[in-house]
Scaffold this motif. Structure first.
Motif, short mmCIF file in Angstrom:
data_model
loop_
_atom_site.label_atom_id
_atom_site.label_comp_id
_atom_site.label_asym_id
_atom_site.label_seq_id
_atom_site.Cartn_x
_atom_site.Cartn_y
_atom_site.Cartn_z
N MET A 204 0.84 -1.20 0.00
CA MET A 204 0.00 0.00 0.00
C MET A 204 0.88 1.25 0.00
O MET A 204 1.83 1.33 0.76
N ALA A 205 0.52 2.19 -0.83
CA ALA A 205 1.32 3.41 -0.93
C ALA A 205 1.29 4.18 0.39
O ALA A 205 0.31 4.14 1.12
N GLU A 206 2.39 4.87 0.63
CA GLU A 206 2.53 5.57 1.91
C GLU A 206 1.50 6.68 2.10
O GLU A 206 1.13 7.00 3.22
N ASN A 207 1.08 7.25 0.98
CA ASN A 207 0.12 8.36 1.13
C ASN A 207 -1.33 7.92 1.05
O ASN A 207 -2.23 8.74 0.88
N THR A 208 -1.57 6.61 1.19
CA THR A 208 -2.95 6.11 1.15
C THR A 208 -3.59 6.23 2.53
O THR A 208 -3.04 5.76 3.51
N MET A 209 -4.74 6.87 2.57
CA MET A 209 -5.47 6.98 3.84
C MET A 209 -6.49 5.86 3.98
O MET A 209 -6.55 5.20 5.01
N LEU A 210 -7.28 5.66 2.94
CA LEU A 210 -8.29 4.60 2.96
C LEU A 210 -8.01 3.65 1.81
O LEU A 210 -7.70 4.09 0.71
N ASP A 211 -8.12 2.38 2.09
CA ASP A 211 -7.96 1.38 1.04
C ASP A 211 -9.05 0.33 1.22
O ASP A 211 -9.03 -0.43 2.18
N LEU A 212 -10.02 0.34 0.31
CA LEU A 212 -11.12 -0.62 0.39
C LEU A 212 -11.03 -1.57 -0.79
O LEU A 212 -10.90 -1.13 -1.94
N ARG A 213 -11.05 -2.84 -0.47
CA ARG A 213 -10.94 -3.84 -1.54
C ARG A 213 -12.06 -4.85 -1.46
O ARG A 213 -12.22 -5.54 -0.46
N ASN A 214 -12.82 -4.88 -2.55
CA ASN A 214 -13.88 -5.87 -2.70
C ASN A 214 -14.81 -5.93 -1.47
O ASN A 214 -15.09 -7.01 -0.93
N ILE A 215 -15.24 -4.75 -1.04
CA ILE A 215 -16.08 -4.65 0.16
C ILE A 215 -17.54 -5.01 -0.15
O ILE A 215 -18.19 -4.40 -1.00
N HIS A 216 -18.00 -6.02 0.57
CA HIS A 216 -19.41 -6.42 0.51
C HIS A 216 -20.05 -6.18 1.86
O HIS A 216 -19.40 -6.34 2.89
N LYS A 217 -21.32 -5.80 1.83
CA LYS A 217 -22.06 -5.72 3.09
C LYS A 217 -23.46 -6.27 2.89
O LYS A 217 -24.19 -5.84 1.99
N SER A 218 -23.79 -7.24 3.71
CA SER A 218 -25.14 -7.81 3.68
C SER A 218 -25.78 -7.63 5.04
O SER A 218 -25.10 -7.59 6.06
N PHE A 219 -27.08 -7.51 5.04
CA PHE A 219 -27.83 -7.50 6.29
C PHE A 219 -28.73 -8.74 6.32
O PHE A 219 -29.26 -9.14 5.28
N PHE A 220 -28.88 -9.28 7.50
CA PHE A 220 -29.83 -10.39 7.65
C PHE A 220 -31.20 -9.77 7.89
O PHE A 220 -31.39 -8.98 8.80
N ILE A 221 -32.12 -10.13 7.04
CA ILE A 221 -33.46 -9.54 7.19
C ILE A 221 -34.42 -10.67 7.54
O ILE A 221 -35.50 -10.77 6.98
N GLY A 222 -34.02 -11.49 8.49
CA GLY A 222 -34.84 -12.63 8.88
C GLY A 222 -34.32 -13.88 8.20
O GLY A 222 -34.20 -13.89 6.98
N THR A 223 -34.01 -14.88 8.99
CA THR A 223 -33.41 -16.10 8.43
C THR A 223 -34.35 -16.74 7.41
O THR A 223 -35.56 -16.74 7.62
N PRO A 224 -33.84 -17.32 6.39
CA PRO A 224 -32.43 -17.35 6.03
C PRO A 224 -32.09 -16.27 5.03
O PRO A 224 -31.13 -16.40 4.28
N ASN A 225 -32.85 -15.18 5.01
CA ASN A 225 -32.67 -14.19 3.95
C ASN A 225 -31.58 -13.19 4.27
O ASN A 225 -31.57 -12.58 5.33
N GLU A 226 -30.71 -13.04 3.33
CA GLU A 226 -29.64 -12.07 3.46
C GLU A 226 -29.80 -11.08 2.33
O GLU A 226 -30.11 -11.46 1.20
N PHE A 227 -29.63 -9.82 2.67
CA PHE A 227 -29.86 -8.76 1.71
C PHE A 227 -28.54 -8.04 1.50
O PHE A 227 -28.02 -7.41 2.41
N GLU A 228 -27.97 -8.17 0.30
CA GLU A 228 -26.67 -7.52 0.05
C GLU A 228 -26.88 -6.07 -0.40
O GLU A 228 -27.56 -5.82 -1.39
N VAL A 229 -26.24 -5.15 0.33
CA VAL A 229 -26.40 -3.72 0.07
C VAL A 229 -25.19 -3.16 -0.68
O VAL A 229 -25.33 -2.30 -1.55
N LEU A 230 -24.00 -3.63 -0.36
CA LEU A 230 -22.78 -3.21 -1.07
C LEU A 230 -22.19 -4.42 -1.77
O LEU A 230 -21.97 -5.46 -1.15
N HIS A 231 -21.90 -4.25 -3.06
CA HIS A 231 -21.57 -5.40 -3.90
C HIS A 231 -20.12 -5.40 -4.37
O HIS A 231 -19.86 -5.41 -5.57
#
Ligand SMILES: Nc1ncnc2c1ncn2[C@@H]1O[C@H](COP(=O)(O)OP(=O)(O)OP(=O)(O)O)[C@@H](O)[C@H]1O
Ligand SMILES: [Mg+2]
Length: 242
Positions: free
Chosen positions: A1-28
């Motif tokens: 990672m470069a020295e001047n990098t403040m944030l580095d996000l790689r392949n970020i996924h975010k899912s929420f569980f909205i009642g089993t077994p359903n998962e809802f992906e918000v960030l892909h």
């Protein structure tokens, strides 16, 4: 990672569980970096995942998958208690609804993050006064939040965000509850912090107009990055090729 990098996000996924077994992906699977000293905006319509992403960047929430580092610190490896210390020290949050402590003065609101960081009483009071002066709130520092206007509350919130000299300021719709003239004043404060103090700022907004004021615009749509472009900001820290 470069020295001047403040944030580095790689392949970020975010899912929420909205009642089993359903998962809802918000960030892909988001990928982007933010350099130290950059003023970047993340723009997208309501529901596109901006606040979900802000919570991840701010280490308030963890991604379901992916890698994220902030100022060289591996966030997914940090323990929960380490994350709260890191948030207090490294991140200055500014929210649409200010999130000030209602029962206490502007001055104490700004002092609190320094108190949590273990700074002595006198030192933190002096610094809080200095920070309130920077946002031109000296004459209102003994007021409680409900004795302040929205714009004044947001100025206090920005002073509080600066309390522990954070590596990055994260602002989620900071002008969303303000009229346009007051919003303008708040944006001018961010520009000042960026230009005069070299702060790294990530501004989250649904407004293309505000996003154009920054150096770089990341466009989010339905949880994916659909574009990156240069903003129209040019100034002290403008780098070639951006
Ligand atoms: N805790 C949660 N559980 C389930 N779904 C959630 C949760 N938080 C957010 N979502 C969903 O994720 C999507 C993105 O929400 P998010 O709050 O990130 O959008 P946003 O871009 O910030 O919108 P706005 O501009 O209205 O603030 C929405 O569909 C929302 O319903
Ligand atoms: Mg939001």
């Amino acid at each position: 990672m470069a020295e001047n990098t403040m944030l580095d996000l790689r392949n970020i996924h975010k899912s929420f569980f909205i009642g089993t077994p359903n998962e809802f992906e918000v960030l892909h699977g988001l990928n982007f970096t933010v350099n130290k000293g950059e003023f970047v905006s993340i723009v997208g319509q309501s529901g596109s995942g901006k606040s979900t992403l802000m919570n991840i960047i701010g280490a308030l929430d963890r991604p379901t998958a992916g890698e994220y580092s902030l100022d060289g610190i591996d966030i997914e490896k940090a323990k929960d208690h380490e994350l709260s210390a890191l948030r207090n020290k490294k991140i200055g949050f500014v929210f649409q609804t200010y999130n000030l402590i209602a029962r206490t003065t502007a001055l104490k609101n700004v002092e609190l993050p320094m108190m949590y960081a273990g700074m002595g009483r006198q030192e933190r009071m002096e610094r809080a006064k200095m920070l309130l002066e920077q946002v031109e709130m000296t004459d209102r520092m003994m007021h409680k939040p409900d004795e302040l206007s929205g714009g004044q509350k947001q100025r206090v919130a920005i002073a509080r965000a600066m309390a522990n000299d954070p590596a990055i300021i994260l602002a989620d719709e900071p002008t969303g509850a303000l009229d346009s003239a007051t919003g303008r004043l708040i944006m001018d404060i961010f520009h000042k912090l960026h230009e005069e103090q070299g702060k790294t700022i990530v501004l989250i907004t649904h407004s293309p107009e505000l996003s154009r004021e920054t150096q770089r615009i990341i466009t989010l749509k339905d949880g994916s990055i659909v574009g990156e472009s240069a903003g129209s900001w040019t100034g002290l820290n403008a780098k070639e090729g951006e």
